[in-house]
Structure formats: structure tokens, C-alpha cells
Design a protein around this motif. Structure first.
Motif, PDB file in Angstrom:
ATOM      1  N   PHE A   1      -5.698  -5.275   1.818  1.00 34.91           N
ATOM      2  CA  PHE A   1      -4.982  -3.996   1.911  1.00 34.91           C
ATOM      3  C   PHE A   1      -4.438  -3.504   0.569  1.00 34.91           C
ATOM      4  O   PHE A   1      -3.577  -2.620   0.544  1.00 34.91           O
ATOM      5  CB  PHE A   1      -3.822  -4.064   2.927  1.00 34.91           C
TER       6      PHE A   1
ATOM      7  N   GLN B   1     -10.752  -0.761   5.277  1.00 31.84           N
ATOM      8  CA  GLN B   1      -9.763  -0.692   6.359  1.00 31.84           C
ATOM      9  C   GLN B   1      -8.418  -0.126   5.931  1.00 31.84           C
ATOM     10  O   GLN B   1      -7.496  -0.033   6.730  1.00 31.84           O
ATOM     11  CB  GLN B   1      -9.614  -2.070   7.037  1.00 31.84           C
ATOM     12  N   ASN B   2      -8.265   0.245   4.664  1.00 31.84           N
ATOM     13  CA  ASN B   2      -7.176   1.174   4.303  1.00 31.84           C
ATOM     14  C   ASN B   2      -7.583   1.978   3.064  1.00 31.84           C
ATOM     15  O   ASN B   2      -8.570   1.661   2.381  1.00 31.84           O
ATOM     16  CB  ASN B   2      -5.807   0.491   4.167  1.00 31.84           C
TER      17      ASN B   2
ATOM     18  N   CYS C   1      -3.765   6.694  10.235  1.00 27.15           N
ATOM     19  CA  CYS C   1      -2.873   5.704  10.858  1.00 27.15           C
ATOM     20  C   CYS C   1      -1.499   6.124  10.374  1.00 27.15           C
ATOM     21  O   CYS C   1      -1.180   5.983   9.192  1.00 27.15           O
ATOM     22  CB  CYS C   1      -3.225   4.301  10.357  1.00 27.15           C
TER      23      CYS C   1
ATOM     24  N   PHE D   1      -5.317   0.157  16.493  1.00 24.80           N
ATOM     25  CA  PHE D   1      -6.174  -0.314  15.401  1.00 24.80           C
ATOM     26  C   PHE D   1      -7.646  -0.409  15.807  1.00 24.80           C
ATOM     27  O   PHE D   1      -8.535  -0.145  14.997  1.00 24.80           O
ATOM     28  CB  PHE D   1      -5.681  -1.661  14.877  1.00 24.80           C
TER      29      PHE D   1
ATOM     30  N   SER E   1       0.838  -1.215   0.000  1.00 24.13           N
ATOM     31  CA  SER E   1       0.000   0.000   0.000  1.00 24.13           C
ATOM     32  C   SER E   1       0.867   1.257   0.000  1.00 24.13           C
ATOM     33  O   SER E   1       2.061   1.195   0.277  1.00 24.13           O
ATOM     34  CB  SER E   1      -0.870   0.004   1.265  1.00 24.13           C
TER      35      SER E   1
ATOM     36  N   TRP F   1       0.670   3.466   2.197  1.00 17.37           N
ATOM     37  CA  TRP F   1       1.079   3.585   3.612  1.00 17.37           C
ATOM     38  C   TRP F   1       2.402   2.867   3.828  1.00 17.37           C
ATOM     39  O   TRP F   1       3.327   3.397   4.430  1.00 17.37           O
ATOM     40  CB  TRP F   1      -0.006   2.969   4.492  1.00 17.37           C
TER      41      TRP F   1
HETATM   42  O1  AHR Z   1      -0.449  -2.016   9.499  1.00 18.26           O
HETATM   43  C1  AHR Z   1      -0.853  -0.819   8.926  1.00 18.26           C
HETATM   44  C2  AHR Z   1      -1.655  -1.102   7.700  1.00 18.26           C
HETATM   45  O2  AHR Z   1      -0.897  -1.871   6.800  1.00 18.26           O
HETATM   46  C3  AHR Z   1      -2.094   0.101   6.910  1.00 18.26           C
HETATM   47  O3  AHR Z   1      -3.348   0.554   7.239  1.00 18.26           O
HETATM   48  C4  AHR Z   1      -2.178  -0.482   5.551  1.00 18.26           C
HETATM   49  O4  AHR Z   1      -2.344   0.431   4.519  1.00 18.26           O
HETATM   50  C5  AHR Z   1      -0.958  -1.271   5.526  1.00 18.26           C
HETATM   51  O5  AHR Z   1      -0.759  -2.038   4.470  1.00 18.26           O
END
Ligand code: AHR
Length: 329
Positions: A197, A222-223, A271, A131, A35, A37
Motif C-alpha cells: 500500500f 490495490q491502491n 474507497c 473490498f 498512503s 488515503w
Molecule cells: O483500508 C483501506 C486501504 O488502506 C486503502 O485502500 C489504502 O490506501 C490504505 O492504506
């Protein structure tokens, strides 16, 4: 005179050689690059460690596979690195290898996802997102937003797109999502599935939901990557993201801010991936001989949306457009 010169030169060379070999070697076992992130997280830690004088990073990308990460941790032990940073792709199955890290007496720092065995192993510091609270905020935002537009008593169909099954970011956010749903009985859960994700899987899951579920009013992803993939699927189905379907993401990456400003995503719960600012002073302190409690430090995080002002109890949402220029990831 010549003799003195050569002795001095030898001494200088000795100092240089010993200071070169005195690098602090920090090894990082990362999950992969699923991701935006994760990319921001890797870049941030890489930058923080590699720019620190006298520190060297040994980086390993696990490519989403637990067995790769176990192998990497064992390699770090063989290399006798000075510190290990660890984020596990899933929560379980780390007991044995992390005990080996402990036996090798390599200080272990847990980052982002905290493994289930954390109570049974030694670690010197831990930094990770809350979380459960992030998941609660996602659903609470949807519930409170609906109230703010006069739909607090209307039955609304909601779907939850989960992260990688078994990751603490997935189990925690799901727990928070489901707990918060109890506070909003008009939100009816009509779909719950993993999108792993990733943007591609988020798109695929949304495509199949749009075919199999009569009406979807709210998506909790969730992301942000999955939310963005879902937005592509929603548009392809001829619906208007952000209007026909309210979309709540998580992470608060740059692309989510752009999407909110464009009116397609409605909210993103933060996050933070920026752990360098925690890890660097912690390792510096450990080098000085300081010790830390075995507690998980949760960074402060916000909630960003189209208009701001949604009260979630622990935090009030901030208008994304007002802060987009200050975002670091
Ligand atoms: O652990 C964090 C999560 O892992 C994030 O929300 C997500 O985008 C990533 O891959």
C-alpha cells in the motif's frame, strides 16, 4: 449579600469543573500513515471529533505494527475512555485484546478494516469499504474498457499489485480481482505481489516486474499510492503509463485524479476514507441510548476514469475531469 455572591460563584465553578470533566473521550487506534488515503482518513476523523463540542480525541498511530496497536488498545482501557474507534493493520490476532475492550465495557466502533474476529466480539457499529466489490470493479473496468476499444478478444497480460498482506483491504480486493478475472479469460495473470500500500514499494515492485516479465499490458494496483509509484517506474523504464500499460488504481485520492487528467492513470475505483460523517451521528445516537444492528455499513462509492461511461453492472464509471473540482480528498 456577600455570602450569596460567594455561594453563587462556588456553584458556577462547580458547574464549570463538572462540565469540563464531562468531555466525551473518543480514542482512535489508527494503523499508521502509509498512503494518501490513510492521511485523509485520519484528518477527517480528527476534524470531526475535535470540532464536536464536548468531545475529546485520544489518537494513537500504530506505525503499521500490530503490537503497537494492541498496546494502544490496552492503554485506552487503562485510561477508561468512553468510546474506541479501531482499524486493524491486519485481519487476524485481535481476539484477545478486543475481548478485553468488551470486558471493560467500552463501546467499540470498527472503522475501515473489519477484523476476522468481528463475529465473536461485541461492537456497537462498523463502517468499512466493500473490498471484494472494489477488487471486482478494478478488473471488470479493465475488461470492459478493453472491450470498448475493440480488444475484448485479444490476449492481454495483467499484473496485480496487492496491498499489505493479511489486511482485509488486501484479502478482499484480491478475492474480488481473482473472481472477476474468471469473467475475462483473455486477461492472463502474469504477476501478483504485495506493494504494501505504499508508493515506494509500488515503484520497487513495478521496477522488478518490468525487468522480469516480458510484456505487461494492464496493472491492477490495490491502491492509488502503489499505482503512482508504479507510474514512476514505468516512466523510468521509457514506457508510457496509461498507454503502453493500462493502470487501474483504487481509493480515488486527489493525486489519482490529477494523474488520470494528465493521461497517466486510466481508472481509480473509489474507497472513501471519509468516515467522520458516519461516526459523529452514531456516537451522538449511542449517547442518547440508541442501539445499532451488528452490520457493517458500506458507504456508496464510484469509479472514475478518463472518459466515463464504462458499465460495471453495479456502477457506471464517471469521467474524472468532470468531478475533480468537487473531490474532498
Ligand atoms: O483500508 C483501506 C486501504 O488502506 C486503502 O485502500 C489504502 O490506501 C490504505 O492504506
Amino acid at each position: 449579600m456577600k455570602k450569596i455572591f460567594f455561594v453563587a460563584l462556588a456553584l458556577v465553578m462547580l458547574v464549570c469543573v463538572s462540565s469540563a470533566s464531562a468531555d466525551v473521550v473518543i480514542a482512535f487506534s489508527q494503523i499508521g500513515q502509509e498512503s494518501d488515503w490513510r492521511t485523509a482518513n485520519t484528518d477527517d476523523l480528527r476534524h470531526a471529533i475535535e470540532n464536536h463540542p464536548g468531545w475529546k480525541l485520544v489518537y494513537d498511530d500504530g506505525q503499521q505494527k500490530q503490537e503497537n496497536q494492541i498496546k494502544a488498545l490496552r492503554n485506552f482501557i487503562t485510561q477508561d475512555v468512553d468510546y474506541i474507534l479501531f482499524t486493524g493493520v491486519v485481519s487476524t490476532g485481535w481476539d484477545e485484546v478486543l475481548k478485553e475492550v468488551n470486558e471493560a465495557e467500552i463501546p467499540l466502533l470498527l472503522i475501515d478494516r473489519i477484523p476476522d474476529c468481528a463475529d465473536k466480539i461485541d461492537y456497537v457499529a462498523a463502517f468499512g469499504g466493500d473490498f471484494v466489490e472494489e477488487g471486482r470493479r478494478q478488473v471488470a473496468w479493465a475488461g470492459e474498457y478493453l472491450k470498448s476499444i475493440g480488444k475484448g478478444d485479444t490476449d492481454v497480460n495483467i499484473v496485480i499489485m496487492e496491498g499489505t498482506t493479511g489486511a482485509s483491504a488486501q484479502t478482499g480486493r484480491t478475492e474480488g480481482n481473482l473472481k472477476a478475472l474468471k469473467e475475462y479469460p483473455h486477461l492472463k495473470l502474469v504477476g501478483q505481489q504485495s506493494g504494501n500500500f505504499t508508493r515506494a514499494e509500488g515503484q520497487a515492485v513495478m521496477e522488478s516486474w518490468l525487468k522480469s516479465i516480458d510484456k505487461i499490458d494492464v496493472l491492477i494496483a490495490q491502491n492509488d499510492d502503489m499505482a503512482l509509484g508504479a507510474i514512476d517506474a514505468i516512466k523510468a523504464a521509457g514506457k508510457v503509463p496509461g498507454k503502453d500499460i493500462i493502470i487501474v488504481g483504487c481509493d480515488s485520492v486527489k493525486a489519482a485524479f490529477d494523474s488520470i487528467v494528465a493521461g497517466e492513470m486510466n481508472c481509480t475505483v473509489e474507497c472513501t476514507p471519509l468516515y467522520g460523517k458516519f461516526v459523529v451521528p452514531t456516537i451522538e445516537a449511542l449517547i442518547r441510548g440508541e442501539k445499532f444492528d451488528k452490520t457493517v455499513v458500506h458507504p456508496e462509492e464510484g469509479v472514475f476514469d478518463m472518459n466515463g461511461g464504462i458499465d460495471l453492472g453495479t456502477v457506471k464509471s464517471i469521467k474524472a475531469a468532470d468531478v475533480i473540482a468537487t473531490r474532498q480528498y
